[in-house]
Design a protein around this motif. Structure first.
Motif, PDB file in Angstrom:
ATOM      1  N   ASP A   1       0.625  -1.829   0.200  1.00 59.64           N
ATOM      2  CA  ASP A   1       0.351   0.043  -0.224  1.00 59.64           C
ATOM      3  C   ASP A   1       0.523   1.221  -0.084  1.00 59.64           C
ATOM      4  O   ASP A   1       0.376   2.625  -0.463  1.00 59.64           O
ATOM      5  CB  ASP A   1      -1.113  -0.034   1.471  1.00 59.64           C
ATOM      6  N   GLU A   2       2.080   1.097   0.421  1.00 62.98           N
ATOM      7  CA  GLU A   2       2.792   2.083   0.652  1.00 62.98           C
ATOM      8  C   GLU A   2       4.081   2.743   0.066  1.00 62.98           C
ATOM      9  O   GLU A   2       5.178   3.831  -0.373  1.00 62.98           O
ATOM     10  CB  GLU A   2       3.662   2.680   2.108  1.00 62.98           C
ATOM     11  N   GLY A   3       4.164   1.041  -1.034  1.00 63.26           N
ATOM     12  CA  GLY A   3       5.665   1.040  -1.832  1.00 63.26           C
ATOM     13  C   GLY A   3       6.870   1.189  -1.224  1.00 63.26           C
ATOM     14  O   GLY A   3       7.697   1.878  -1.406  1.00 63.26           O
ATOM     15  N   ALA A   4       7.171   0.735   0.068  1.00 62.11           N
ATOM     16  CA  ALA A   4       8.302   1.023   1.051  1.00 62.11           C
ATOM     17  C   ALA A   4       9.545   0.219   0.288  1.00 62.11           C
ATOM     18  O   ALA A   4       9.246  -1.128  -0.425  1.00 62.11           O
ATOM     19  CB  ALA A   4       7.529   0.349   2.034  1.00 62.11           C
ATOM     20  N   ARG A   5      10.046   0.706   0.048  1.00 58.49           N
ATOM     21  CA  ARG A   5      11.500   0.585  -0.471  1.00 58.49           C
ATOM     22  C   ARG A   5      12.986  -0.123   0.439  1.00 58.49           C
ATOM     23  O   ARG A   5      13.386  -0.439   0.140  1.00 58.49           O
ATOM     24  CB  ARG A   5      12.282   1.759  -1.184  1.00 58.49           C
ATOM     25  N   MET A   6      12.001   0.400   2.114  1.00 54.62           N
ATOM     26  CA  MET A   6      12.706  -0.884   2.782  1.00 54.62           C
ATOM     27  C   MET A   6      12.596  -0.502   3.784  1.00 54.62           C
ATOM     28  O   MET A   6      11.140   0.099   4.339  1.00 54.62           O
ATOM     29  CB  MET A   6      14.252   0.003   3.633  1.00 54.62           C
ATOM     30  N   VAL A   7      12.245  -1.298   4.963  1.00 49.46           N
ATOM     31  CA  VAL A   7      11.467  -1.892   5.916  1.00 49.46           C
ATOM     32  C   VAL A   7      13.061  -1.506   7.128  1.00 49.46           C
ATOM     33  O   VAL A   7      13.449  -2.290   6.932  1.00 49.46           O
ATOM     34  CB  VAL A   7      11.009  -3.205   6.089  1.00 49.46           C
ATOM     35  N   VAL A   8      12.267  -1.199   8.375  1.00 52.08           N
ATOM     36  CA  VAL A   8      12.890  -1.111   9.210  1.00 52.08           C
ATOM     37  C   VAL A   8      12.715  -1.289  10.678  1.00 52.08           C
ATOM     38  O   VAL A   8      10.866  -1.203  10.830  1.00 52.08           O
ATOM     39  CB  VAL A   8      14.027   0.182   9.975  1.00 52.08           C
ATOM     40  N   THR A   9      13.027  -2.053  11.717  1.00 54.15           N
ATOM     41  CA  THR A   9      12.746  -2.453  13.128  1.00 54.15           C
ATOM     42  C   THR A   9      12.891  -3.210  14.113  1.00 54.15           C
ATOM     43  O   THR A   9      14.670  -2.579  13.742  1.00 54.15           O
ATOM     44  CB  THR A   9      11.696  -3.607  12.691  1.00 54.15           C
ATOM     45  N   LEU A  10      12.822  -2.667  14.740  1.00 53.13           N
ATOM     46  CA  LEU A  10      13.592  -3.238  16.685  1.00 53.13           C
ATOM     47  C   LEU A  10      12.734  -4.334  17.571  1.00 53.13           C
ATOM     48  O   LEU A  10      11.136  -3.459  17.264  1.00 53.13           O
ATOM     49  CB  LEU A  10      13.304  -1.661  16.972  1.00 53.13           C
ATOM     50  N   ALA A  11      13.248  -4.836  18.224  1.00 51.42           N
ATOM     51  CA  ALA A  11      12.792  -5.964  19.714  1.00 51.42           C
ATOM     52  C   ALA A  11      11.568  -6.644  19.046  1.00 51.42           C
ATOM     53  O   ALA A  11      11.361  -6.605  18.228  1.00 51.42           O
ATOM     54  CB  ALA A  11      12.208  -4.184  20.944  1.00 51.42           C
ATOM     55  N   GLY A  12      11.361  -7.493  20.129  1.00 49.42           N
ATOM     56  CA  GLY A  12      10.187  -9.021  19.553  1.00 49.42           C
ATOM     57  C   GLY A  12      10.775  -9.854  19.399  1.00 49.42           C
ATOM     58  O   GLY A  12      11.883 -10.243  18.473  1.00 49.42           O
ATOM     59  N   THR A  13      10.995 -10.977  20.395  1.00 50.76           N
ATOM     60  CA  THR A  13      10.921 -12.625  19.969  1.00 50.76           C
ATOM     61  C   THR A  13      10.695 -13.309  18.801  1.00 50.76           C
ATOM     62  O   THR A  13      11.798 -13.998  17.794  1.00 50.76           O
ATOM     63  CB  THR A  13      11.731 -13.019  21.862  1.00 50.76           C
ATOM     64  N   GLU A  14       9.378 -12.066  18.994  1.00 51.59           N
ATOM     65  CA  GLU A  14       8.443 -13.072  17.327  1.00 51.59           C
ATOM     66  C   GLU A  14       8.933 -12.180  16.268  1.00 51.59           C
ATOM     67  O   GLU A  14       8.188 -12.225  15.177  1.00 51.59           O
ATOM     68  CB  GLU A  14       7.910 -13.981  17.847  1.00 51.59           C
ATOM     69  N   VAL A  15       8.821 -11.382  16.860  1.00 48.70           N
ATOM     70  CA  VAL A  15       8.163  -9.850  16.222  1.00 48.70           C
ATOM     71  C   VAL A  15       9.474  -9.543  15.077  1.00 48.70           C
ATOM     72  O   VAL A  15       8.805  -9.918  14.380  1.00 48.70           O
ATOM     73  CB  VAL A  15       7.828  -8.783  17.172  1.00 48.70           C
ATOM     74  N   LEU A  16      10.453  -9.276  15.413  1.00 48.04           N
ATOM     75  CA  LEU A  16      12.157  -9.060  14.327  1.00 48.04           C
ATOM     76  C   LEU A  16      11.778  -9.963  13.483  1.00 48.04           C
ATOM     77  O   LEU A  16      11.636 -10.113  12.847  1.00 48.04           O
ATOM     78  CB  LEU A  16      12.796  -8.445  15.543  1.00 48.04           C
ATOM     79  N   PRO A  17      12.226 -11.542  14.619  1.00 50.24           N
ATOM     80  CA  PRO A  17      12.120 -12.261  12.853  1.00 50.24           C
ATOM     81  C   PRO A  17      10.627 -13.007  11.578  1.00 50.24           C
ATOM     82  O   PRO A  17      11.127 -12.457  10.907  1.00 50.24           O
ATOM     83  CB  PRO A  17      12.098 -13.939  13.440  1.00 50.24           C
TER      84      PRO A  17
END
Length: 399
Positions: free
Chosen positions: A70-86
């Motif tokens: 929907d947003e055309g993201a060319r890169m994604v960034v994230t932090l934290a979460g034993t299940e969420v980050l993977p």
């Protein structure tokens, strides 16, 4: 939060997966704040759009789909979460979208998601410390507390991913600690949240029988507080407890009036005193911490520095890419990045494995403070050039 540039398509979009609801919402605060802070600095050059992970793996996967579709993201960034980050990283790997993440021991990120040195990831990149780095940092603290090699160290590890990776015989905490000469006493892992550690044949009994003098853990604050209460009633008073995971965050008072972190040694990866500054505008670590406290009314948090660095590296890679709209070009730029950031120098060209850059650790301890009841004090800064100790390690109870 979304930046409306009015120039859709020309300015690359970076999608941000951040927990705003659910059990990890507090862990999402640093990333959400930094996104608001760096947004104006990147306006006209990078468009930032976020989605809530809802603190679940499925929510994280949905967030990635929406950001890409929907947003055309060319890169994604994230932090934290034993299940969420993977889940975020795996979704980006499947979608063919470059991803950058942090605050997750690199061995779990890399080997835990199925990569090898011969077959690394194509799209996903990470920066953090390792389980071996935690073990080395904690061993330094044990020795500072007077617990030399050959001493028994009790392992308070759960029966989930945290405990399994701590025990891993090739890539975990265990082999690095044993290499320093310590004898690790590891009873059966407990289920979170723990119902208790003082039953017959339980953790406390195993620690007493083995003559445990030091305890190390990756427990939640609630489980560590329970262990400490039961250990005191059991007559077990270790000379030092070391703990990572959420114990790197400022403590909250317990019903007994003392936080779980009191006098606990922990890892330190970022503080206002670290000699780091932003590659975007020269903001220092001290200025970032001050800005956060002024804007939120809350104490600074260690993940602030790593959250800020996510956007620095993302902007650098998009700027260095031959074509910032071409995923392979952006991924190649990420893999070639060497940059001094708010989280320190990051170098993907010399990581321990492909796709990974490392962050150095210092040893710290939650000690009674002047401004707050307990404050994080750097007691062993040797691995960070330019960082000074804020005090010496103290024994529990102030000794």
């Amino acid at each position: 939060m979304e930046q409306d540039t009015g120039e859709e398509g020309r300015i690359p979009t970076v999608g941000v997966v951040v927990a705003r609801t659910g059990r990890l919402a507090r862990l999402g605060d640093p990333l959400a704040y930094v996104m608001e802070l760096v947004g104006p600095k990147l306006r006209g050059r990078v468009r930032l759009v976020s989605r809530d992970s809802r603190s679940t793996a499925e929510g994280a996967r949905r967030a990635v789909r929406e950001l890409v579709r929907d947003e055309g993201a060319r890169m994604v960034v994230t932090l934290a979460g034993t299940e969420v980050l993977p889940a975020v990283a795996d979704s980006c790997e499947e979608a063919g979208v470059p991803c950058l993440s942090s605050t997750f021991p690199w061995q779990v990120y890399f080997y835990g998601r199925g990569a090898t040195e011969e077959r690394p990831f194509r799209w996903t990149y990470h920066f953090c410390w390792g389980l071996d780095d935690i073990a080395e940092t904690f061993a330094d603290l044990w020795e500072a507390a007077g617990a030399g090699p050959d001493r028994a160290v009790g392992c308070l590890w759960n029966d989930g991913p945290q405990g399994a990776w701590s025990r891993h015989t090739a890539h975990g905490f265990l082999p690095a600690a044993r290499a320093r000469g310590y004898r690790l006493v590891d009873p059966a892992g407990y289920r979170e949240p723990s119902a208790g550690f003082d039953g017959p044949g339980g953790t406390l009994a195993a620690f007493r029988e083995a003559g445990v003098d030091v305890v190390t853990s990756a427990a939640t604050g609630a489980d560590l507080a329970l262990f400490r209460r039961q250990a005191a009633a059991y007559g077990l008073r270790p000379r030092l407890i070391t703990c990572s995971r959420w114990l790197a965050y400022p403590p909250a008072a317990t019903a007994a009036g003392e936080p779980a972190q009191a006098d606990v040694g922990t890892l330190v990866y970022w503080t206002p005193d670290h000699p780091y500054r932003s590659s975007l505008d020269g903001m220092t670590a001290a200025e970032l911490a001050e800005a956060y406290e002024r804007a939120t009314g809350n104490r600074w948090l260690q993940p602030l520095g790593l959250a800020y660095a996510l956007f620095e590296v993302a902007f650098h890679a998009l700027s260095a890419a031959t074509d910032p709209t071409d995923p392979p070009s952006v991924a190649a730029a990420l893999g070639a990045t060497r940059l001094d950031t708010m989280a320190g120098p990051l170098d993907w060209t010399s990581g321990p494995v492909p796709n990974v850059a490392t962050v150095p650790l210092s040893g710290g301890q939650w000690q009674r403070g002047r401004t707050h009841p307990y404050e994080l004090v750097v007691v062993d800064p040797r691995n960070v050039p330019g960082l000074r100790a804020g005090g010496e390690l103290v024994r529990p109870g102030g000794g």
